[in-house]
Design an enzyme around this catalytic site. Sequence first.
Site, PDB file in Angstrom:
ATOM      1  N   LYS A 118       0.800  -1.229   0.000  1.00 33.80           N
ATOM      2  CA  LYS A 118       0.000   0.000   0.000  1.00 33.80           C
ATOM      3  C   LYS A 118       0.834   1.282   0.000  1.00 33.80           C
ATOM      4  O   LYS A 118       1.862   1.383   0.637  1.00 33.80           O
ATOM      5  CB  LYS A 118      -0.908   0.050   1.243  1.00 33.80           C
ATOM      6  CG  LYS A 118      -2.026  -0.946   1.248  1.00 33.80           C
ATOM      7  CD  LYS A 118      -3.111  -0.690   0.213  1.00 33.80           C
ATOM      8  CE  LYS A 118      -3.902   0.568   0.450  1.00 33.80           C
ATOM      9  NZ  LYS A 118      -4.885   0.410   1.545  1.00 33.80           N
ATOM     10  N   GLU A 161      -6.204  13.014   2.329  1.00 33.98           N
ATOM     11  CA  GLU A 161      -7.295  12.511   3.183  1.00 33.98           C
ATOM     12  C   GLU A 161      -7.406  13.344   4.455  1.00 33.98           C
ATOM     13  O   GLU A 161      -8.489  13.721   4.892  1.00 33.98           O
ATOM     14  CB  GLU A 161      -7.053  11.050   3.557  1.00 33.98           C
ATOM     15  CG  GLU A 161      -7.239  10.081   2.413  1.00 33.98           C
ATOM     16  CD  GLU A 161      -6.830   8.671   2.834  1.00 33.98           C
ATOM     17  OE1 GLU A 161      -7.683   7.937   3.349  1.00 33.98           O
ATOM     18  OE2 GLU A 161      -5.652   8.318   2.653  1.00 33.98           O
ATOM     19  N   GLN A 164     -14.723  34.476  26.185  1.00 30.95           N
ATOM     20  CA  GLN A 164     -13.379  33.908  26.348  1.00 30.95           C
ATOM     21  C   GLN A 164     -13.225  32.608  25.543  1.00 30.95           C
ATOM     22  O   GLN A 164     -12.118  32.200  25.221  1.00 30.95           O
ATOM     23  CB  GLN A 164     -13.111  33.663  27.835  1.00 30.95           C
ATOM     24  CG  GLN A 164     -11.757  33.041  28.129  1.00 30.95           C
ATOM     25  CD  GLN A 164     -11.431  33.086  29.606  1.00 30.95           C
ATOM     26  OE1 GLN A 164     -11.152  34.151  30.142  1.00 30.95           O
ATOM     27  NE2 GLN A 164     -11.484  31.948  30.282  1.00 30.95           N
TER      28      GLN A 164
HETATM   29  N1  ARG Z   1      -9.536  36.281  29.523  1.00 34.55           N
HETATM   30  C1  ARG Z   1     -10.593  37.141  29.110  1.00 34.55           C
HETATM   31  C2  ARG Z   1     -11.053  36.768  27.706  1.00 34.55           C
HETATM   32  O1  ARG Z   1     -10.305  36.139  27.024  1.00 34.55           O
HETATM   33  C3  ARG Z   1     -10.142  38.573  29.095  1.00 34.55           C
HETATM   34  C4  ARG Z   1     -11.192  39.584  29.345  1.00 34.55           C
HETATM   35  C5  ARG Z   1     -11.769  39.386  30.703  1.00 34.55           C
HETATM   36  N2  ARG Z   1     -12.594  40.457  31.136  1.00 34.55           N
HETATM   37  C6  ARG Z   1     -13.342  40.336  32.187  1.00 34.55           C
HETATM   38  N3  ARG Z   1     -14.011  41.366  32.535  1.00 34.55           N
HETATM   39  N4  ARG Z   1     -13.406  39.228  32.874  1.00 34.55           N
HETATM   40  O2  ARG Z   1     -12.129  37.095  27.295  1.00 34.55           O
END
Ligand code: ARG
Length: 461
Positions: free
Chosen positions: A283, A290, A322
């Site tokens: 083969k 793929e 996040q």
């Molecule tokens: N680690 C957070 C994110 O990626 C950053 C912003 C967080 N802001 C907050 N008010 N908790 O979204």
Amino acid sequence: MDKMWSGRFSAGASNLLDQFNASIMYDRKLYREDIEGSLAHASMLAKQGILTTEELREIVDGLNQVRNEIESGEFEWKISDEDLHMGIEKRLTAIIGDTGKKLHTARSRNDQVAVDFRRYVLRKNLEIVDALKLLMNEVVVVADLHTETLIPGMTHLQHAQPINFAFHLGAYLSMFKRDIARFEDSYKRNNISPLGCAALAGTPHNVDREMTADILGFDSVSVNCLDTVSDRDFALEILFNISTMMMHISRLSEELVMWSSYEFGFVELSDEYSTGSSIMPQKKNPDVPELLRGKTGRVYGSLMGLLTVMKGLPLAYNKDTQEDKEGVFDAVETAEISLEILKEAIKTMEVKAKNMESACAIGHLSATDLADYLVEKCAIPFREAHFITGRAVAKGEELNVDLSKMEYKYLKEIDERINEDVMEFLGLRHSMNARTSEGGTASIRTKEQLEYFKKYLQGAK
Ligand code: ARG
């Protein structure tokens, strides 16, 4: 109780919460954007008289040291710091003392993360464009060698009309060019600075948003802060752009998989980009195309994932957001390696032109040419011509000969208006070269198309 936001809390966070809440193990990828954003912000604060020149100098030196520590691997990324923004600010303050605590004036992590992530995505839009152009160059190199190589053009995966291999590859060049336009459009549309939006409503400090936008390479400043801190359209766009590009790649990959089978035998992938079987010694498997086909599904998953995260979110920032990063990182990295490996696989594959051409001798590929001949030379209406040609094909099936090789006498028997000059029309190369309409497969048209792509790759629009 070493959290930056611990003021209003009387008990520390549980370990479980730290694990669940943290993004630092993946958002650390944005450290360069984060430090550049902080440097721009600090310069602006100093220009506005919010920081002294001496404080600015300390912050700049401190941030540079943090960057060095990250790049040398000395920096300690701690889950308990939650995200890279707090990890970096905390380390800055440990290095330079209380001045470090002034950096976050007139800023929030909400605009900070929007700056970092947006700049990463903007940069990746452009890097993917460059990688796509390299891939296109390689496709052009192969196409250039095959403007005369016949290959069965298919619809419904059935032999339809003879085309040339360069024309077939040109279809993918068109797709990749559209992909590039999408990445470039997204870059232009989203090159807007969130910095200075702070948590959601702007800031009472006398900030100069134009200045930080300028330093960070943004074209302009965002219009509405509430929108800006919760907008992730730029991330959705790159996911859609990558998804569409991967969809194109998966179509080419599917063809490579088929073409490298015994049944087709149109290409042979190089040993370097093929794999073997652990049980069947004979083969040679097309794992590369793929996997490219398979990874497309994973990228779609990231697009669906983020669309679903964003759906129904009330304004403005919500922690749900996040969840925007991992899918984008994964899709971007998938796009990068996919473009690279597809380019190499194409560069090193062997095109089996002979097999492509012999495949054209099955399936009566010049049937449409016979119908066109009847219309053009015998003034027969197309519907009738179609029927007569159908009978000629049936005869071919009965005799087990392809229409392109059928003896004139059989054709004459079918319709006596057919003359001997029909034989030229039934030749496969003639058929391919007859399609001279704009964008058609005729070799001269295909060459024009390749010229168009070459010009484009050399920088013309
Ligand atoms: N680690 C957070 C994110 O990626 C950053 C912003 C967080 N802001 C907050 N008010 N908790 O979204």
